[in-house]
Write an enzyme that holds these catalytic residues in place. Structure first.
Site, PDB file in Angstrom:
ATOM      1  CB  SER A  68      -0.901   0.014   1.245  1.00 41.05           C
ATOM      2  OG  SER A  68      -1.570   1.254   1.390  1.00 41.05           O
ATOM      3  CE1 TYR A 122      -4.774  -2.240   4.807  1.00 38.96           C
ATOM      4  CE2 TYR A 122      -3.758  -0.073   4.548  1.00 38.96           C
ATOM      5  CZ  TYR A 122      -4.349  -1.193   3.993  1.00 38.96           C
ATOM      6  OH  TYR A 122      -4.508  -1.283   2.627  1.00 38.96           O
TER       7      TYR A 122
END
Length: 278
Positions: A171, A184
């Site tokens: 990400s 995350y």
């Protein structure tokens, strides 16, 4: 993205407004993955669904890993089968290492090997302060996003022939951590790091490892884990001025899985709408 109502985890494609584009009516295959066998986690929705559809149209059989969203997973399955390929549904929680091993075992039992492993399933939760993060939430996010990749890779390697490919979904958050998504963020940085290490460790076995770093992509994960005001501003996070669609990532995953990428290993490819990664 103001039209989408809040959802409970894990979220459902049918409740996503506006609907996401997974390439159902746009992706055109050219046989680049003909005869390959791919495991894709989180393939019931979002990026995983788009990758499953693209892989099938490129000639691959697909193992669809998912948590509990039966209707969404069945929809992915029918798109794979409409492309003339075999789709196997494997339902279960990646938090359990035994389930990770069972997914690989079912793949090998049915197809005899694993050519492509796409570690894509992920969970996140928005917390305004660090103290708000429950211990069990931290543990679950680490287990789902990062530890599952370890268990899946470890179980798959004995069944991956020369020329196989491991792809991790990292990400933009790995380089530009969103402070409200720290667990995350940590897992996405870990995926990028693990993938880079695997590329070096597995090179002499002819197995490539790469990662994809998406930016803001419109999937059920967004309204299920973020407050409405953040969802309303989701389009504004990208320099392009809109969220990306899952279909816009699929070609990168196809390239990394294909034999055309035979010298691409250890790479991290940004699909971020203009947000740079380091």
């Amino acid at each position: 993205m103001t039209d989408s109502p809040a959802q409970d985890l894990p979220g459902h494609e049918s409740d996503l407004q506006p609907t996401a584009d997974h390439g159902e009516h746009s992706y055109r295959g050219t046989g680049r993955l003909l005869g390959k066998v791919a495991i894709i986690t989180g393939a019931d929705s979002g990026i995983g669904k788009a990758v499953a559809i693209a892989y099938a149209r490129e000639g691959a059989d697909v193992v669809i890993g998912y948590l509990s969203e039966d209707d969404d997973a069945a929809d992915t399955q029918q798109w794979v089968e409409r492309a003339g390929r075999t789709a196997i549904l494997v339902k279960g929680d990646l938090v359990d290492p035994a389930h990770c091993r069972a997914m690989v075992a079912q793949t090998v039992e049915h197809f005899g090997r694993v050519d492509v492993l796409v570690n894509n399933a992920a969970v996140q939760m928005y917390r305004k302060t660090f103290e708000e993060i429950p211990d069990e939430e931290w543990d679950r996010i680490i287990a789902t996003n990062l530890s599952a990749m370890f268990h899946l890779v470890k179980a798959s390697l004995p069944h991956m022939p020369h020329g196989s490919s491991i792809i991790g979904t990292s990400s933009i958050n790995s380089d530009m951590p969103m402070p409200e998504l720290i667990p995350y963020d940590v897992t996405k940085a870990g995926i990028a790091n693990m993938t880079a290490g695997l590329a070096q460790l597995l090179a002499d076995r002819g197995i490539r490892a790469n990662s994809v770093a998406p930016g803001p992509i419109w999937t059920p994960l967004i309204p299920t884990t973020m407050p409405p005001d953040v969802v309303d501003e989701f389009d504004e996070m990208s320099p392009i001025g809109r969220a990306g669609q899952p279909a816009e990532l699929a070609p990168v995953y196809v390239m990394l899985a294909s034999d055309e990428a035979s010298y691409v290993s250890g790479a991290r490819i940004a699909v971020t709408g203009g947000m740079p990664i380091l």
